[in-house]
Design a protein around this motif. Structure first.
Motif, short mmCIF file in Angstrom:
data_model
loop_
_atom_site.label_atom_id
_atom_site.label_comp_id
_atom_site.label_asym_id
_atom_site.label_seq_id
_atom_site.Cartn_x
_atom_site.Cartn_y
_atom_site.Cartn_z
N ASN A 1 -40.03 14.39 -49.44
CA ASN A 1 -40.46 14.10 -48.08
C ASN A 1 -39.40 13.22 -47.42
OD1 ASN A 1 -41.64 13.00 -45.78
ND2 ASN A 1 -43.70 13.20 -46.65
N TRP A 2 -38.92 13.64 -46.27
CA TRP A 2 -37.85 12.91 -45.59
C TRP A 2 -38.37 11.79 -44.69
CZ3 TRP A 2 -32.72 13.40 -46.70
CH2 TRP A 2 -32.34 14.51 -47.49
N GLY A 3 -39.67 11.61 -44.65
CA GLY A 3 -40.24 10.49 -43.92
C GLY A 3 -39.72 10.37 -42.49
N SER A 4 -39.21 9.20 -42.15
CA SER A 4 -38.77 8.98 -40.77
C SER A 4 -37.31 9.38 -40.54
CB SER A 4 -38.95 7.50 -40.42
OG SER A 4 -38.25 6.70 -41.36
N THR A 5 -36.69 10.05 -41.52
CA THR A 5 -35.30 10.49 -41.33
C THR A 5 -35.20 11.38 -40.09
OG1 THR A 5 -35.12 10.56 -43.73
CG2 THR A 5 -33.32 11.56 -42.46
N PRO A 6 -34.38 11.02 -39.11
CA PRO A 6 -34.32 11.83 -37.88
C PRO A 6 -33.51 13.11 -38.07
CG PRO A 6 -32.74 10.05 -37.76
CD PRO A 6 -33.47 9.88 -39.07
N GLU A 7 -33.70 14.08 -37.18
CA GLU A 7 -32.88 15.28 -37.20
C GLU A 7 -31.66 15.12 -36.31
OE1 GLU A 7 -35.02 19.08 -36.79
OE2 GLU A 7 -36.81 17.90 -37.24
N ILE A 8 -31.79 14.22 -35.34
CA ILE A 8 -30.65 13.92 -34.48
C ILE A 8 -30.41 12.41 -34.54
CG2 ILE A 8 -29.78 13.89 -32.11
CD1 ILE A 8 -31.35 16.35 -31.51
N GLN B 1 -37.12 5.06 -33.17
CA GLN B 1 -38.28 4.47 -33.86
C GLN B 1 -37.95 4.17 -35.32
OE1 GLN B 1 -41.48 7.15 -33.00
NE2 GLN B 1 -41.60 6.44 -30.88
N ALA B 2 -37.20 5.06 -35.94
CA ALA B 2 -36.84 4.87 -37.35
C ALA B 2 -36.00 3.60 -37.52
CB ALA B 2 -36.09 6.08 -37.88
N LEU B 3 -35.25 3.24 -36.49
CA LEU B 3 -34.40 2.05 -36.57
C LEU B 3 -35.19 0.75 -36.41
CD1 LEU B 3 -31.16 2.79 -34.56
CD2 LEU B 3 -31.46 2.68 -37.02
N ALA B 4 -36.29 0.84 -35.67
CA ALA B 4 -36.98 -0.38 -35.24
C ALA B 4 -37.49 -1.22 -36.40
CB ALA B 4 -38.13 -0.02 -34.30
N TRP C 1 -32.77 -7.07 -24.16
CA TRP C 1 -31.48 -7.70 -24.46
C TRP C 1 -31.69 -9.18 -24.70
CZ3 TRP C 1 -26.86 -5.44 -25.34
CH2 TRP C 1 -26.73 -4.10 -24.96
N PRO C 2 -30.99 -9.82 -25.63
CA PRO C 2 -29.92 -9.31 -26.48
C PRO C 2 -30.40 -8.18 -27.40
CG PRO C 2 -30.05 -11.71 -26.60
CD PRO C 2 -31.27 -11.23 -25.89
N ALA C 3 -29.43 -7.47 -27.97
CA ALA C 3 -29.77 -6.38 -28.86
C ALA C 3 -28.70 -6.19 -29.92
CB ALA C 3 -29.92 -5.08 -28.06
N TYR C 4 -29.16 -5.75 -31.09
CA TYR C 4 -28.21 -5.34 -32.13
C TYR C 4 -27.75 -3.93 -31.78
CZ TYR C 4 -26.24 -4.25 -36.72
OH TYR C 4 -25.40 -3.91 -37.74
N ARG C 5 -26.44 -3.78 -31.57
CA ARG C 5 -25.90 -2.46 -31.23
C ARG C 5 -25.43 -1.79 -32.51
NH1 ARG C 5 -24.24 -1.10 -25.97
NH2 ARG C 5 -23.74 0.86 -26.98
N VAL C 6 -26.10 -0.71 -32.88
CA VAL C 6 -25.73 -0.06 -34.14
C VAL C 6 -24.33 0.54 -34.07
CG1 VAL C 6 -28.14 0.41 -34.72
CG2 VAL C 6 -26.79 2.17 -33.57
N SER C 7 -23.90 0.92 -32.87
CA SER C 7 -22.57 1.50 -32.73
C SER C 7 -21.48 0.47 -33.04
CB SER C 7 -22.37 2.06 -31.33
OG SER C 7 -22.77 1.12 -30.37
N GLN C 8 -21.80 -0.81 -32.96
CA GLN C 8 -20.82 -1.84 -33.20
C GLN C 8 -21.14 -2.71 -34.40
OE1 GLN C 8 -20.07 -3.93 -29.59
NE2 GLN C 8 -20.19 -2.07 -28.38
N PRO D 1 -34.47 -10.30 -29.53
CA PRO D 1 -33.47 -9.25 -29.69
C PRO D 1 -34.04 -7.91 -30.18
CG PRO D 1 -32.69 -11.32 -30.63
CD PRO D 1 -34.12 -11.51 -30.26
N ALA D 2 -33.55 -6.86 -29.55
CA ALA D 2 -33.99 -5.52 -29.88
C ALA D 2 -32.89 -4.81 -30.67
CB ALA D 2 -34.30 -4.75 -28.58
N ILE D 3 -33.08 -3.54 -30.92
CA ILE D 3 -32.03 -2.76 -31.59
C ILE D 3 -31.77 -1.53 -30.72
CG2 ILE D 3 -33.72 -1.59 -33.10
CD1 ILE D 3 -31.46 -1.62 -35.28
#
Lengths: 272, 209, 104, 163
Positions: D72-79, A39-42, A213-220, A268-270
Motif C-alpha cells: 500500500n503506497w499510502g499518502s505517496t503522491p502520483e505527482i 497534504q502528504a508533506l504537512a 508565511w514563514p514557510a519551509y520551502r522544500v525546493s530549497q 511556519p507552514a510548508i
C-alpha cells in the motif's frame, strides 16, 4: 545502456499493462494530485527545526552587550512573544517608525544586544551550512502566533501612510519585463506553472497567503520569511536587490498583513 | 471631459481603498513620485540589475494603476498606437524560425534577473502563463491557452505579423498587458522571436497537432 | 555539531507512532557550488531507533533521502513514558543521538 | 477553488512508464564502489552504488524479485510539485516482512533507503526522497528471505517563474 535478459520478459509484459493504465489518467486530475502531494508533506514540517533553534537564540545571551532578546519589545511589551506576529507590522514609538518583525528583530539586536547592522545581518537568508539566525528567530516568533487572529492596526498616521505606500508600490511597474506585484497577484484564480497565485488585493486570498508565511520551502530545504518572500518576488520581477527592512519592505508588508486581518495565523507552514 | 474621468477615477480609488481599510478615517494619498523616491532608497544594484530599472518608461508609468484608476480609453488607445509604431519587423521579411528552438525558449524561465548570467540568452518563460503544447502539463493561466494557436488562425501574412508583433510588443495590441514586451525591451533576440513565432504557427509544431 | 532532532512519539491504540525530523544537508555529491566546484557528498548513512534497549527500526540511507530528513514508523510493546532513542551516523562519521518520552 | 477552474483542462499525462520497465532489466555489473567516502560500519556501499533495479537487488543479495500487489503506497503522491522532497509511504502486507527498500529508477543511484523491520515493528515506513526527474519508484520488500517488488510512477513537475 539497456540490456534485455530473456528470463524476465514475462514480468515485463505484466508491467506494461500496468503502465498503460497510468497513461490513461487525464490532466484534469493534476491539481487534485498536487493537493495530495501538499497534504502528504504537512505531517512533518522541518520548520520545527528552525523554531527550536530560534527559541534557543531568543533566550541566549548574545552580542557585545551579552544580553538575550527576552527584553525585546515586539509591540506587546518587553519579552512578550505570544501573539506578537499577528499584530505586525506596527508603529514603534522608540524608533518612530513602522516595523515588521524582521526590522524589529534587527532593531533589538543592534540597540539591545549591541551588534552592528552588518553583524546582525551576516546571513539574512540561510544557505545550507550558512544558517540564518534571523530566519530561525522569525520562525520561532511567528510560531508563537499560531491560532491567533491577524490584527494589524491602522490607528497611527504612520501605519496608514505605510499601508497607502504599500498599496501604491504593489502596482508599480518597472524593469525589462514591466512587472509589478500586481502582474501576478492582482487577479483571482490564476496560477504560474502549477502554482496558485493568491490575489493579494482580495481578502480571502490575502489571508490564506499571509497566514502561511514563514514557510519551509522544500525546493530549497530552507525556512523562508516574508522578507525573503519579497526579495525573491522582486528578483523574479527583474528589479534590483531589495534591502532588508527598507521602507519598501515595511510598506508592502503592512499592506499585505493588514489585508489578511481577521484570519487565523497558521505558520511556519510548508510549501513547494 | 478628461477632468471628469479623472475625478471619477479618483473617487473610485478612494472607495476601493476604503473597502480594504474599513473603519479608517483617512487614507493618505501617495503619488507616483513619492513611490519612486521610496523605491530609490530601498534597492541596491546587484548583478545585471542596476537602479535604472526603477525608472519607468511611458508604458510603465501609464500602466501602474490600481483598481478603479484605469486610464481613459483615449490614453490607452494612444499607448497602443505608439507601441505599434515602435515594432521593428525583421529586415529579411521572414517571421518563422525553428519551433523546436522556440519550445526551449518557452520552457526557459531565466534571463534578466540579478541572479542570472547576463551572457546567457534569456528565455521567454511562456509556460509560466500559457498552456502551449499538450505535452506540458505544468503551465500557468495568467495568459490565455495557446493550444492549437496556428490551427485555429491559419498562416496568413496578417496572422504572422500579428503573432510576431504581439510577442515583440504586447502593448501594441493590448495596452497595459501583463505580458512582457520581449522585442521592445530586448529580452529576446530577433532570431528567438522568430523561433517562438514558429512554435505557435508552424504546422509541424506540437501546438498545432 | 549537528542540531538536535525533533522526535515525537505518541501512543495510538497499543502502538507507538514515532515521527522524527533530522537537521542534515544530505548533500548528494552531485551539486556544484557557485564557483563550479563539486560539493562533496555528505549524508546520513545509518539510522537506528531503540526503545527499552530493543532496536525498533534500523535503516541505511543513500544520498537521495531529502534534506532535513523525515521518518515515520510505528511499533508495539511500549507504553507512555517509555523513551524512544534515535541515532544517526553520516558519511563523515558525524553522529547524533536524541530521545523523547512517549506521550499518552 | 482552483479545482473548479482546471477541471476543464484535460491533458494526457506523460509517464515515465516504458523507460522504467526497461530499467528493471538493466544488467548488474554497474556497481561502482565510491572509495572516497567514509562509511558507517554496516552500510552497504555496493547496493547504494548500484544502478537499475535488478543490479540493486543483486547487490542487496537477492534474485529477480516477484511482482506483488501487497504493497500500500499510502499518502505517496502520483505527482510531486517538487522533486527535492517526494513523500514516500510504503506499507507491506506480505507476511514476515523483514525489510522495505525504496528504489528510484531514474536517479543516478537507484537505491534510496533500506529499512530493516524487526519483529514488533509495523512493516510500514514514511520518509521523503529526492527525484531528479519523473520516474518509476519501487518498493522492494524482503519477506521470509524472498524479494518482492511493487511499482509506482511519480511525475515531477516544473515550477516557478524564474526558472
Amino acid at each position: 545502456m539497456m540490456q534485455w535478459r530473456g528470463g524476465a520478459l514475462m514480468l515485463g509484459a505484466a508491467l506494461v499493462a500496468v503502465s498503460v493504465g497510468a497513461q490513461a489518467q487525464s490532466g484534469g486530475d493534476t491539481i487534485k494530485k498536487i493537493e495530495e502531494y501538499r497534504q502528504a508533506l504537512a505531517d512533518g514540517n522541518p520548520a520545527d527545526l528552525w523554531e527550536a533553534r530560534g527559541e534557543d537564540l531568543w533566550k541566549q545571551k548574545r552580542g557585545p552587550k551579552n544580553v538575550s532578546l527576552e527584553r525585546c519589545d515586539l509591540g506587546k511589551g518587553p519579552g512578550v512573544v505570544k501573539g506578537a506576529y499577528a499584530e505586525l507590522p506596527r508603529y514603534f514609538a522608540d524608533a518612530d517608525r513602522v516595523m515588521d518583525l524582521e526590522s524589529r528583530l534587527l532593531h533589538c539586536m543592534t540597540t539591545q544586544q549591541g551588534m552592528t547592522r552588518a553583524e546582525a545581518l551576516k546571513v539574512p537568508f540561510g544557505d545550507g551550512e550558512k544558517r540564518s539566525d534571523m530566519e530561525a528567530l522569525s520562525a520561532y516568533v511567528a510560531g508563537e502566533s499560531r491560532g491567533v487572529k491577524m490584527n494589524v492596526s491602522q490607528a497611527h498616521a504612520k501605519e496608514r501612510q505605510a499601508y497607502a505606500l504599500g498599496q501604491k508600490l504593489f502596482y508599480y511597474r518597472g524593469g525589462p519585463h514591466d512587472f509589478a506585484c500586481a502582474t501576478c497577484h492582482g487577479e483571482a484564480n490564476k496560477r504560474i506553472r502549477l502554482q496558485d497565485l493568491p490575489n493579494l488585493t482580495e481578502t480571502k486570498d490575502a489571508q490564506k497567503a499571509y497566514t502561511t508565511w514563514p514557510a519551509y520551502r522544500v525546493s530549497q530545504g530552507e525556512l523562508r520569511t516574508m522578507q525573503w518572500r519579497l526579495n525573491d518576488c522582486f528578483r523574479q520581477q527583474r528589479f534590483p536587490f531589495l534591502e532588508f527592512g527598507s521602507d519598501t519592505s515595511v510598506a508592502l508588508l503592512t499592506f499585505l498583513a493588514r489585508n489578511a486581518n481577521g484570519a487565523e495565523f497558521n505558520a511556519p507552514a510548508i510549501k513547494r | 471631459m478628461k477632468y471628469a474621468t479623472h475625478l471619477r477615477n479618483a473617487l473610485l480609488a478612494a472607495a476601493a481603498a476604503a473597502l480594504l481599510v474599513s473603519g479608517c478615517a483617512s487614507t493618505p494619498r501617495v503619488s507616483a513620485e513619492q513611490a519612486h523616491d521610496v523605491l530609490k532608497t530601498s534597492f541596491t544594484e546587484r548583478g545585471q540589475a542596476k537602479l535604472d530599472r526603477l525608472e519607468q518608461d511611458d508604458v510603465q508609468k501609464t500602466c501602474s494603476y490600481g483598481p478603479g484608476t484605469a486610464p481613459s480609453k483615449e490614453v490607452l488607445d494612444a499607448l497602443e498606437k505608439a507601441q505599434l509604431a515602435a515594432i521593428k519587423f525583421p529586415a529579411d521579411g521572414k517571421l518563422l524560425g525553428d519551433w523546436r528552438a522556440g519550445e526551449r525558449i518557452a520552457q526557459t524561465g531565466t534571463g534578466k534577473q540579478y541572479s542570472d548570467n547576463a551572457a546567457v540568452p534569456s528565455g521567454a518563460n511562456c509556460y509560466a502563463c500559457h498552456q502551449i503544447t499538450p505535452q506540458e502539463i505544468s503551465y500557468g493561466t495568467i495568459g490565455p491557452s495557446l493550444l492549437g494557436y496556428g490551427k485555429v488562425r491559419g498562416n496568413s501574412e496578417a496572422i504572422l505579423r500579428y503573432t510576431y508583433g504581439k510577442i515583440y510588443n504586447s502593448n501594441a495590441y493590448t495596452a497595459c498587458s501583463n505580458m512582457p514586451r520581449f522585442g521592445h525591451q530586448n529580452i529576446l533576440t530577433e532570431q528567438q522571436l522568430k523561433d517562438v513565432t514558429a512554435l505557435l504557427l508552424d504546422p509541424s509544431s506540437p501546438v498545432n497537432k | 555539531m549537528a542540531d538536535p532532532m525533533r522526535i515525537r512519539a505518541k501512543m495510538e491504540g497499543d502502538k507507538t507512532v514515532v515521527r522524527v525530523l533530522m537537521s542534515h544537508e544530505m548533500e548528494t555529491g552531485q551539486r556544484k557550488d557557485s564557483a563550479g566546484k563539486t560539493i562533496p557528498a555528505m549524508f546520513i548513512q545509518e539510522v537506528t531507533a531503540t526503545c527499552n534497549g530493543k532496536t525498533v527500526l534500523s535503516a541505511q540511507w543513500g544520498t537521495s533521502i531529502s534534506k532535513n530528513p523525515y521518518l515515520q514508523f510505528a511499533f508495539s510493546g511500549a507504553k507512555a513514558g517509555d523513551k524512544v532513542v534515535v541515532s544517526w551516523v553520516d558519511s563523515k562519521g558525524d553522529k547524533r543521538t536524541d530521545e523523547a518520552a512517549i506521550a499518552a | 477553488m482552483t479545482q473548479e477552474i482546471n477541471q476543464g483542462r484535460r491533458t494526457a499525462l506523460k509517464t515515465g512508464g516504458a523507460t522504467a520497465i526497461f530499467g528493471l532489466f538493466v544488467a548488474a555489473g554497474l556497481v561502482r564502489p565510491n572509495t572516497a567516502l567514509a562509511q558507517a560500519a554496516g552500510w552497504n556501499q555496493g547496493a547504494f552504488a548500484a544502478k537499475g533495479v535488478d543490479g540493486t537487488v543483486k547487490a542487496l543479495g537477492g534474485a529477480t524479485p516477484a511482482q506483488t500487489k501487497d504493497v500500500n503506497w499510502g499518502s505517496t503522491p502520483e505527482i510531486a510539485e517538487n522533486g527535492a522532497v517526494v513523500p514516500v509511504s510504503i506499507t507491506s502486507s506480505i507476511p514476515k516482512t523483514e525489510s522495505i527498500s525504496i528504489l528510484v529508477e531514474k536517479n543516478p543511484n537507484t537505491l534510496s533507503a533500506v529499512f530493516t523491520i524487526p519483529p514488533g515493528t509495523d512493516p510500514s515506513i514514511s520518509t521523503r526522497v529526492k527525484m531528479g526527474e519523473s520516474s518509476a519508484v519501487y518498493a522492494l520488500i524482503k519477506a521470509d528471505g524472498k524479494y518482492y517488488v511493487a511499482q509506482r510512477d511519480i511525475k515531477v513537475t516544473l515550477g516557478g517563474c524564474g526558472g
